[in-house]
Scaffold this active site. Structure first.
Site: not given
Length: 422
Positions: A25-26, A124, A310, A402
């Site tokens: 995903k990232n 963030r 994560d 997500r």
């Protein structure tokens, strides 16, 4: 997906078999943003089928790109992109959309991007993105919640030192520096595998990036017109892989993940072994099993190659069933411990003090209603349901969608008693 949809898990303590991890995903999110620099039709393979990718595709379409998708392959044609503005309704859904800032500035010399919203796990701030881009000649103004960027004298190479190895700031600087005049040196750069993946795609487009994966990245700027579309395959998702390996550790396994470079998970594998698991690995696979009690351990999240934030929730779950007391220290995101109170509803014994969590192992967890507080917490709560007594109902599962492609389907294949219901 209905907002009312939930995941129902019947505790059966069984996970074994093989699962193929999706693309990261990232990585994929930033590769989609980078396609803006290709000024034509780039093809991305191994793109995960998750909701964040849908949002990022909408961001690109909003800028004027055409996005076509066939399974895990995506063709993004950015030849007709003329807009330089990303609207709030898209950026507010997902922080990663700020990553179009670098490529827009590199291509057009200007951009207008809504200030990001997104996850609940921390402030963030985007200050580091701005400091890095300012060094390259970008000037910013803020009006009515939008960030206006322009380059009155063009982009120029510079020495950029990040105060923290921020992944997003590294990526934005990297993408802007590709067309800057001269050489850029990014010091204290993020070292994540996803940064290497992005650099590889930029180089395939005609960029000149070296040193990705180390703390010093060098970019020799090239003229925009010398960049071209490319074909690129996204690396496997190390966090998804780590999540399933924790499932093997929880239930005994063996669980094998395929499509992942084991070096991406070096620290997590070390911790699994320290907790009493047997971990074997090959070129693109890892197997985790356990036939002895879980041992306590101490974990500190740090930027890569440290322990990934994560995977913190998944390992806190492991610690909560270990024979003894563990300490989990969160150094990256300040709100990541919201998960602990949900796990405590299931019977975990966790005391939070500042950014430390003292986790005293318990004999078992009890199924109940819990809510995903963020993406990784949601995934961990589903795993908790697999080892808990009775039924667990996980709410607010849009967070899980997500970042995990067909999470329920993959767990079902591994033997979990699990379904999505409305």
């Amino acid at each position: 997906m209905s907002e009312k949809e939930i995941i129902v898990v019947e505790g059966n303590n069984v996970l074994s078999g093989e699962v193929r991890v999706s693309g990261a995903k990232n990585s994929a999110l930033k590769l989609i943003a980078a396609s803006l620099l290709g000024q034509g039709a780039s093809t991305l393979h191994n793109v995960p089928l998750i909701s964040d990718i849908v949002v990022m595709s909408e961001v690109l379409e909003c800028l004027g790109a055409t996005v076509e998708r066939d399974g895990h392959t995506m063709v993004i044609d950015t030849a007709q992109v003329t807009s330089r503005e990303t609207p709030y309704e898209l950026v507010s859904k997902m922080r990663a959309s700020i990553s179009v800032l670098g490529p827009l500035v590199a291509r057009f010399g200007q951009a207008r991007v809504a200030m990001p919203g997104g996850c609940q796990i921390g402030a963030r701030k985007i200050d580091m993105h701005l400091v890095g881009l300012e060094a390259l000649g970008v000037e910013f103004t803020v009006d009515h919640g939008y960030l206006n960027a322009h380059t009155p004298n063009g982009l120029h190479g510079a020495d950029v030192t990040l105060e923290f190895p921020s992944v997003g700031a590294t990526e934005n600087c990297l993408m802007a520096a590709v067309t800057a005049h001269g050489t850029t040196c990014i010091e204290n750069a993020a070292r994540e595998p996803e940064i290497v993946d992005l650099a590889n795609m930029l180089n395939a487009m005609g960029g000149k990036v070296s040193g990705a994966g180390s703390s010093i990245i060098q970019v020799e700027g090239v003229p925009l017109e010398s960049l071209h579309p490319c074909e690129h395959t996204t690396v496997g998702d190390r966090i998804e892989a780590g999540t399933f390996l924790v499932g093997g550790a929880l239930t005994g396994g063996p669980v094998t993940v395929r499509g992942i470079d084991p070096s991406y998970l070096h620290m997590a594998i070390m911790k699994l072994r320290a907790m009493g698991c047997c971990v074997e690995a090959g070129e693109d696979w890892i197997t985790c099993s356990r036939n002895q009690p879980l041992q306590p351990t101490d974990i500190q999240t740090l930027p890569h190659p440290g322990f990934p934030t994560d995977l913190q929730a998944q390992f806190m779950l492991l610690c909560s069933l270990a024979h003894g007391t563990s300490m989990v220290t969160e150094n990256v995101f300040e709100n990541r411990f919201m998960f602990a109170s949900e796990l405590a509803r299931m019977g975990a014994d966790i005391t939070i003090e500042d950014h430390h969590a003292l986790v005293r192992g318990v004999n078992d967890l009890q199924g109940t209603d819990v809510s995903s507080t963020d993406l990784r917490a949601g995934a961990a709560l589903v795993l908790a349901g697999i080892v808990a007594e009775g039924e667990t109902r996980v709410h607010n599962i849009k967070h899980i969608d997500r970042g995990y492609e067909d999470y329920v389907g993959k767990l079902d294949l591994l033997g979990a008693d699990i379904e999505r219901v409305t």
